[in-house]
Design a protein around this motif. Structure first.
Motif, PDB file in Angstrom:
ATOM      1  N   GLU A 169       0.068   4.004   1.160  1.00 35.06           N
ATOM      2  CA  GLU A 169      -0.033   4.644   2.472  1.00 35.06           C
ATOM      3  C   GLU A 169       1.078   4.151   3.411  1.00 35.06           C
ATOM      4  N   ASN A 177       0.236   0.445  -5.199  1.00 35.66           N
ATOM      5  CA  ASN A 177      -0.806  -0.328  -4.516  1.00 35.66           C
ATOM      6  C   ASN A 177      -0.948  -1.653  -5.241  1.00 35.66           C
ATOM      7  N   SER A 204       0.815  -1.195   0.000  1.00 37.14           N
ATOM      8  CA  SER A 204       0.000   0.000   0.000  1.00 37.14           C
ATOM      9  C   SER A 204       0.862   1.264   0.000  1.00 37.14           C
TER      10      SER A 204
HETATM   11  C1  LIG Z   1      -3.358   3.208  -2.533  1.00 36.81           C
HETATM   12  O1  LIG Z   1      -3.942   2.713  -1.374  1.00 36.81           O
HETATM   13  C2  LIG Z   1      -4.126   3.689  -0.369  1.00 36.81           C
HETATM   14  C3  LIG Z   1      -4.559   2.961   0.865  1.00 36.81           C
HETATM   15  O2  LIG Z   1      -3.445   2.357   1.425  1.00 36.81           O
HETATM   16  C4  LIG Z   1      -5.096   4.722  -0.843  1.00 36.81           C
HETATM   17  O3  LIG Z   1      -5.263   5.711   0.134  1.00 36.81           O
HETATM   18  C5  LIG Z   1      -4.578   5.320  -2.122  1.00 36.81           C
HETATM   19  O4  LIG Z   1      -5.550   6.171  -2.656  1.00 36.81           O
HETATM   20  C6  LIG Z   1      -4.243   4.257  -3.132  1.00 36.81           C
HETATM   21  N1  LIG Z   1      -3.622   4.860  -4.277  1.00 36.81           N
HETATM   22  C7  LIG Z   1      -3.909   4.575  -5.509  1.00 36.81           C
HETATM   23  C8  LIG Z   1      -3.097   5.250  -6.581  1.00 36.81           C
HETATM   24  O5  LIG Z   1      -4.780   3.786  -5.769  1.00 36.81           O
END
Ligand SMILES: *[C@@H]1O[C@H](CO)[C@@H](O)[C@H](O)[C@H]1NC(C)=O
Ligand SMILES: *[C@@H]1O[C@H](CO)[C@@H](O)[C@H](O)[C@H]1NC(C)=O
Length: 279
Positions: A96, A102, A94
Motif C-alpha cells: 500500500e 509485503n 507494505s
Molecule cells: C499487502 O499489505 C496491504 C496493506 O498495506 C494489503 O492491503 C495488501 O492486501 C497486502 N498484499 C498482499 C499481497 O498481501
C-alpha cells in the motif's frame, strides 16, 4: 438474518456444548467478527478459512487433531494487571505504501501467548549451563499426555495435586483450571488472580509423580503469589518442561498424543510453542 442462519447452521452442525462455547465467545466483542467469519465452515476445515479466534474447538482431520495453541493476537493478556500485548506482527514494508512486497516483522516477549519455559527461566545455574529452549528434550514435548480438570475452588496445592490421583508413569499432564472457566485468555487484560501452582503443589509434583511436562491454561504455571517459588521448585532438576497459556477450552479430559514444538531460539529461556493433541 445472517446471524439467525448462522445460529441454525451451528445448531445443526455442533453438539450442544460447542454452541454454548460459541455463545460465550460472542460475549467478547473483539472476536465476534472473527468467529462469524468462520463458524459456518465445516468443523474439519483447516487453514486460514477455518481460523476461529474463540473458545470453540479447533479441529482438523474430522476431529483427529485438536489445536491447543492460542493464536498470537494483539489483544492477548500480558503479565501485568490490565495490560495487553499490543501489536505483534506488523507490516515493515507494505505494498500500500509503494513497496513491491509485503513484509511483516514479529515483535514479542518470548513468554507471550502459548509458550514454553526453559529451566534457565528462573534458575541461574541452569541458564549459565546453557539450558535454553534450544536444548529442550523433544521426547518430553511429544508423547502421551493426560488432560485433567483441577478442582476449581483452589490453586494447585499439594492437597489439590494429591486429590487428582494421577497414576505413576504418567509423564505429561495438561492441567485445566478455573482460568479456562473464567475465559482469562480471552480477556484483553492481564488478570493476576489466575489459578496456578503454589510452591507446595509444585514440590509435591516433583517429589511424588513422574510428570516431566506440565501444561496449564494461563500465562504462568505458578500462581501469582508463588510466582518465583513454584517455578524454582519445578526447575530444581532441570528435567521438567513447563508449557503455559494452552487453549484447553471445550477439549474433553482424557489421554491424547501431545505434540509440542518450540522455536529453536538460541540463548532464550522461553519460546512461543505450537501444541496439538492427536486422538
Ligand atoms: C499487502 O499489505 C496491504 C496493506 O498495506 C494489503 O492491503 C495488501 O492486501 C497486502 N498484499 C498482499 C499481497 O498481501
Ligand atoms: C489463587 O491464587 C491467587 C493469588 O496467587 C488468588 O488471587 C486467587 O484468588 C487464588 N484462586 C483460588 C481459586 O483460590
Amino acid at each position: 438474518m445472517a446471524a439467525t442462519a448462522l445460529t441454525l447452521l451451528l445448531l445443526a452442525l455442533l453438539p450442544e456444548r460447542h454452541v454454548l462455547a460459541t455463545a460465550a465467545g460472542d460475549a467478547h466483542p473483539g472476536y465476534a467478527g472473527a468467529e462469524a467469519d468462520t463458524c459456518g465452515s465445516p468443523p474439519s476445515g483447516g487453514g486460514a478459512a477455518g481460523r476461529r479466534h474463540g473458545p470453540a474447538l479447533e479441529e482438523y482431520g474430522g476431529g483427529r487433531i485438536v489445536d491447543i495453541t492460542h493464536a498470537y493476537r494483539p489483544s492477548m493478556p500480558a503479565f501485568a494487571p490490565g495490560a495487553t500485548v499490543g501489536p505483534l506482527v506488523r507490516l515493515k514494508a507494505s505494498m500500500e505504501d509503494g513497496s513491491e512486497y509485503n513484509l511483516s516483522e514479529l515483535r514479542m516477549e518470548c513468554h507471550m501467548g502459548t509458550h514454553v519455559d526453559a529451566p534457565g527461566h528462573m534458575n541461574q545455574a541452569h541458564f549459565a549451563a546453557g539450558l535454553d529452549v534450544d536444548t529442550l528434550d523433544l521426547d518430553v514435548l511429544n508423547g502421551p499426555a493426560l488432560l485433567v480438570d483441577v478442582p476449581r475452588h483452589t490453586n494447585i496445592t499439594a492437597e489439590s495435586m494429591e486429590s487428582l490421583n494421577i497414576p505413576k508413569g504418567v509423564r505429561r499432564v495438561l492441567f485445566r483450571t478455573l482460568n479456562t472457566d473464567r475465559g482469562l485468555m480471552w480477556k484483553a487484560a492481564g488478570d493476576l488472580s489466575y489459578v496456578g501452582f503454589t510452591e507446595d503443589g509444585a514440590k509435591w509434583l516433583v517429589d511424588n509423580t513422574d510428570i516431566k511436562l506440565v501444561g496449564i491454561d494461563y500465562i504462568s504455571v505458578a500462581s501469582f503469589d508463588n510466582l518465583i517459588s513454584a517455578h524454582v521448585a519445578f526447575f530444581k532438576n532441570a528435567d521438567i518442561i513447563l508449557v503455559e497459556a494452552l487453549k484447553l477450552d471445550n477439549v474433553n479430559t482424557g489421554l491424547y498424543m501431545l505434540h509440542c514444538l518450540p522455536l529453536r531460539l538460541v540463548g532464550s529461556e522461553g519460546s512461543p510453542i505450537r501444541c496439538i493433541l492427536i486422538k
